[in-house]
Design a protein around this motif. Sequence first.
Motif, PDB file in Angstrom:
ATOM      1  N   PRO A 117       8.406  -1.120   0.607  1.00 51.08           N
ATOM      2  CA  PRO A 117       7.381  -1.956  -0.031  1.00 51.08           C
ATOM      3  C   PRO A 117       7.857  -2.467  -1.393  1.00 51.08           C
ATOM      4  O   PRO A 117       8.607  -1.776  -2.098  1.00 51.08           O
ATOM      5  CB  PRO A 117       6.197  -1.007  -0.180  1.00 51.08           C
ATOM      6  N   VAL A 118       7.413  -3.665  -1.761  1.00 51.40           N
ATOM      7  CA  VAL A 118       7.839  -4.303  -3.004  1.00 51.40           C
ATOM      8  C   VAL A 118       6.627  -4.639  -3.864  1.00 51.40           C
ATOM      9  O   VAL A 118       5.640  -5.193  -3.375  1.00 51.40           O
ATOM     10  CB  VAL A 118       8.635  -5.603  -2.711  1.00 51.40           C
ATOM     11  N   LEU A 119       6.714  -4.317  -5.147  1.00 52.20           N
ATOM     12  CA  LEU A 119       5.701  -4.705  -6.130  1.00 52.20           C
ATOM     13  C   LEU A 119       6.303  -5.759  -7.039  1.00 52.20           C
ATOM     14  O   LEU A 119       7.438  -5.627  -7.492  1.00 52.20           O
ATOM     15  CB  LEU A 119       5.254  -3.495  -6.959  1.00 52.20           C
ATOM     16  N   GLN A 120       5.523  -6.828  -7.323  1.00 56.04           N
ATOM     17  CA  GLN A 120       6.017  -7.919  -8.155  1.00 56.04           C
ATOM     18  C   GLN A 120       4.982  -8.293  -9.223  1.00 56.04           C
ATOM     19  O   GLN A 120       4.400  -9.369  -9.183  1.00 56.04           O
ATOM     20  CB  GLN A 120       6.332  -9.135  -7.284  1.00 56.04           C
ATOM     21  N   PRO A 121       4.760  -7.422 -10.180  1.00 63.65           N
ATOM     22  CA  PRO A 121       3.736  -7.690 -11.202  1.00 63.65           C
ATOM     23  C   PRO A 121       4.151  -8.824 -12.143  1.00 63.65           C
ATOM     24  O   PRO A 121       5.317  -8.936 -12.527  1.00 63.65           O
ATOM     25  CB  PRO A 121       3.659  -6.364 -11.954  1.00 63.65           C
ATOM     26  N   GLU A 122       3.197  -9.666 -12.507  1.00 67.09           N
ATOM     27  CA  GLU A 122       3.461 -10.697 -13.514  1.00 67.09           C
ATOM     28  C   GLU A 122       3.647 -10.042 -14.886  1.00 67.09           C
ATOM     29  O   GLU A 122       4.517 -10.407 -15.651  1.00 67.09           O
ATOM     30  CB  GLU A 122       2.295 -11.689 -13.565  1.00 67.09           C
ATOM     31  N   LYS A 123       2.787  -9.051 -15.169  1.00 61.93           N
ATOM     32  CA  LYS A 123       2.851  -8.316 -16.425  1.00 61.93           C
ATOM     33  C   LYS A 123       2.914  -6.828 -16.118  1.00 61.93           C
ATOM     34  O   LYS A 123       2.185  -6.335 -15.259  1.00 61.93           O
ATOM     35  CB  LYS A 123       1.639  -8.640 -17.300  1.00 61.93           C
ATOM     36  N   LEU A 124       3.773  -6.130 -16.850  1.00 65.36           N
ATOM     37  CA  LEU A 124       4.014  -4.727 -16.538  1.00 65.36           C
ATOM     38  C   LEU A 124       2.929  -3.794 -17.046  1.00 65.36           C
ATOM     39  O   LEU A 124       2.970  -2.594 -16.773  1.00 65.36           O
ATOM     40  CB  LEU A 124       5.379  -4.309 -17.104  1.00 65.36           C
ATOM     41  N   ARG A 125       1.961  -4.337 -17.773  1.00 66.54           N
ATOM     42  CA  ARG A 125       0.823  -3.523 -18.220  1.00 66.54           C
ATOM     43  C   ARG A 125      -0.407  -3.713 -17.336  1.00 66.54           C
ATOM     44  O   ARG A 125      -1.475  -3.169 -17.642  1.00 66.54           O
ATOM     45  CB  ARG A 125       0.459  -3.878 -19.671  1.00 66.54           C
ATOM     46  N   GLU A 126      -0.282  -4.494 -16.264  1.00 61.17           N
ATOM     47  CA  GLU A 126      -1.423  -4.720 -15.380  1.00 61.17           C
ATOM     48  C   GLU A 126      -1.962  -3.383 -14.891  1.00 61.17           C
ATOM     49  O   GLU A 126      -1.200  -2.544 -14.385  1.00 61.17           O
ATOM     50  CB  GLU A 126      -1.000  -5.565 -14.183  1.00 61.17           C
ATOM     51  N   PRO A 127      -3.273  -3.144 -15.035  1.00 64.42           N
ATOM     52  CA  PRO A 127      -3.860  -1.852 -14.639  1.00 64.42           C
ATOM     53  C   PRO A 127      -3.560  -1.468 -13.195  1.00 64.42           C
ATOM     54  O   PRO A 127      -3.271  -0.296 -12.910  1.00 64.42           O
ATOM     55  CB  PRO A 127      -5.357  -2.064 -14.868  1.00 64.42           C
ATOM     56  N   ASP A 128      -3.610  -2.419 -12.274  1.00 62.91           N
ATOM     57  CA  ASP A 128      -3.362  -2.103 -10.862  1.00 62.91           C
ATOM     58  C   ASP A 128      -1.917  -1.658 -10.648  1.00 62.91           C
ATOM     59  O   ASP A 128      -1.645  -0.756  -9.840  1.00 62.91           O
ATOM     60  CB  ASP A 128      -3.676  -3.312  -9.977  1.00 62.91           C
ATOM     61  N   PHE A 129      -1.009  -2.309 -11.371  1.00 60.42           N
ATOM     62  CA  PHE A 129       0.410  -1.949 -11.245  1.00 60.42           C
ATOM     63  C   PHE A 129       0.660  -0.549 -11.793  1.00 60.42           C
ATOM     64  O   PHE A 129       1.308   0.287 -11.153  1.00 60.42           O
ATOM     65  CB  PHE A 129       1.268  -2.974 -11.980  1.00 60.42           C
ATOM     66  N   VAL A 130       0.140  -0.287 -12.979  1.00 67.24           N
ATOM     67  CA  VAL A 130       0.314   1.035 -13.589  1.00 67.24           C
ATOM     68  C   VAL A 130      -0.317   2.111 -12.703  1.00 67.24           C
ATOM     69  O   VAL A 130       0.258   3.195 -12.498  1.00 67.24           O
ATOM     70  CB  VAL A 130      -0.301   1.068 -15.004  1.00 67.24           C
ATOM     71  N   ALA A 131      -1.475   1.822 -12.133  1.00 64.18           N
ATOM     72  CA  ALA A 131      -2.150   2.774 -11.260  1.00 64.18           C
ATOM     73  C   ALA A 131      -1.315   3.062 -10.008  1.00 64.18           C
ATOM     74  O   ALA A 131      -1.259   4.196  -9.529  1.00 64.18           O
ATOM     75  CB  ALA A 131      -3.526   2.249 -10.871  1.00 64.18           C
ATOM     76  N   PRO A 171       7.058  -1.235 -20.904  1.00 64.96           N
ATOM     77  CA  PRO A 171       6.135  -0.666 -21.887  1.00 64.96           C
ATOM     78  C   PRO A 171       6.088   0.850 -21.737  1.00 64.96           C
ATOM     79  O   PRO A 171       6.373   1.396 -20.662  1.00 64.96           O
ATOM     80  CB  PRO A 171       4.799  -1.317 -21.531  1.00 64.96           C
ATOM     81  N   GLU A 172       5.686   1.524 -22.800  1.00 66.45           N
ATOM     82  CA  GLU A 172       5.646   2.991 -22.786  1.00 66.45           C
ATOM     83  C   GLU A 172       4.743   3.532 -21.694  1.00 66.45           C
ATOM     84  O   GLU A 172       5.037   4.574 -21.086  1.00 66.45           O
ATOM     85  CB  GLU A 172       5.188   3.504 -24.155  1.00 66.45           C
ATOM     86  N   VAL A 173       3.653   2.836 -21.412  1.00 67.24           N
ATOM     87  CA  VAL A 173       2.715   3.304 -20.394  1.00 67.24           C
ATOM     88  C   VAL A 173       3.378   3.378 -19.021  1.00 67.24           C
ATOM     89  O   VAL A 173       2.936   4.107 -18.137  1.00 67.24           O
ATOM     90  CB  VAL A 173       1.474   2.374 -20.344  1.00 67.24           C
ATOM     91  N   VAL A 174       4.489   2.644 -18.841  1.00 67.79           N
ATOM     92  CA  VAL A 174       5.222   2.663 -17.577  1.00 67.79           C
ATOM     93  C   VAL A 174       6.351   3.688 -17.603  1.00 67.79           C
ATOM     94  O   VAL A 174       6.458   4.544 -16.721  1.00 67.79           O
ATOM     95  CB  VAL A 174       5.775   1.257 -17.249  1.00 67.79           C
ATOM     96  N   TRP A 175       7.237   3.613 -18.622  1.00 67.30           N
ATOM     97  CA  TRP A 175       8.437   4.461 -18.573  1.00 67.30           C
ATOM     98  C   TRP A 175       8.146   5.940 -18.789  1.00 67.30           C
ATOM     99  O   TRP A 175       8.988   6.798 -18.487  1.00 67.30           O
ATOM    100  CB  TRP A 175       9.517   3.973 -19.524  1.00 67.30           C
ATOM    101  N   LYS A 176       6.951   6.274 -19.253  1.00 66.89           N
ATOM    102  CA  LYS A 176       6.614   7.681 -19.454  1.00 66.89           C
ATOM    103  C   LYS A 176       6.026   8.353 -18.205  1.00 66.89           C
ATOM    104  O   LYS A 176       5.771   9.554 -18.212  1.00 66.89           O
ATOM    105  CB  LYS A 176       5.626   7.825 -20.618  1.00 66.89           C
ATOM    106  N   ILE A 177       5.831   7.591 -17.133  1.00 69.67           N
ATOM    107  CA  ILE A 177       5.164   8.135 -15.950  1.00 69.67           C
ATOM    108  C   ILE A 177       5.981   9.214 -15.220  1.00 69.67           C
ATOM    109  O   ILE A 177       5.448  10.283 -14.907  1.00 69.67           O
ATOM    110  CB  ILE A 177       4.776   6.999 -14.984  1.00 69.67           C
ATOM    111  N   PRO A 178       7.266   9.005 -14.911  1.00 69.61           N
ATOM    112  CA  PRO A 178       7.992  10.002 -14.102  1.00 69.61           C
ATOM    113  C   PRO A 178       8.195  11.327 -14.843  1.00 69.61           C
ATOM    114  O   PRO A 178       8.412  11.335 -16.063  1.00 69.61           O
ATOM    115  CB  PRO A 178       9.343   9.319 -13.849  1.00 69.61           C
TER     116      PRO A 178
END
Length: 296
Positions: A53-67, A86-93
Amino acid sequence: MGTPEFAVPSLNRLVQAGYEIPFVVTVPDKPAGRGQQLRPSPVKTYALEKGIPVLQPEKLREPDFVAALQAASPDVMVVVAFRMLPEVVWKIPRLGTFNLHSSLLPEYRGAAPINWAVINGERTSGVTTFLIDDKIDTGNILLQRKTDIPDEWTAGDLHDHLMETGSELVLETVARLERGDIQPVPQIHSLAVHPAPKIFKEDCLIRWDQPAEAVRNHIRGLSPYPGAWTTIQDKQLKIFYVTLTGEPSDVQAGEYISDGKTLRFACRDQWLLIDDLQMEGKKRMKTEDFLRGFKM
């Protein structure tokens, strides 16, 4: 997470090694070609071929993408030639997010490390995996691998070599993170003496008043893309490969001569023989073929 061809071998190695990849993240499809049809990135094309599966967010802070990222609960995220996260993304793993960079950090931080290494006449380069933080290319180093740059290589040659070497390093980095036997090392920022900023058209203009060796490095460092250029008879001429002649030039730098089969440009100290070129509106070709249809 990745976009261009450079990222595909890294993804392929992870797939071949049997790692579970819940999805791939890449840029939205972009219009390309004469018809401006939407074209997927090389990473997306590969992922779809493998049924990922592929995700293609326009913005990396989009709530649906982060979720979606949080729901996948990843052990690690691998970034190869993508965007600043953004930090909200790279801190997830739980084991962090690491990036593959095509230089031996902290040298050549920036968008075009391969080009600038060749332009500057470097004899060595390499690849680095490092943990992403809130700045660009400054995170703690995980692993590095060094490689020599042969004198005849262009940026394209170095790109292809580092693409494969980098994919090996990505696989090793993931495996060692999994085993827990890797120790991140802080970068020594005082060693970062060569930046690698994005290259613009004005950076590609050939300055014939430089020594021939510097001009040659500039040309091969921009070959095949975006291509160093000059003008000839009011037309833009891209030059992809040249040879040092060792013959002193006693004319103004930038002047050119041709005997119908060869084309030479004068640099500050000697003549350069042009091997491979492209006139605007034409295809790339060898100089001898070009001269058959171009009148000096």
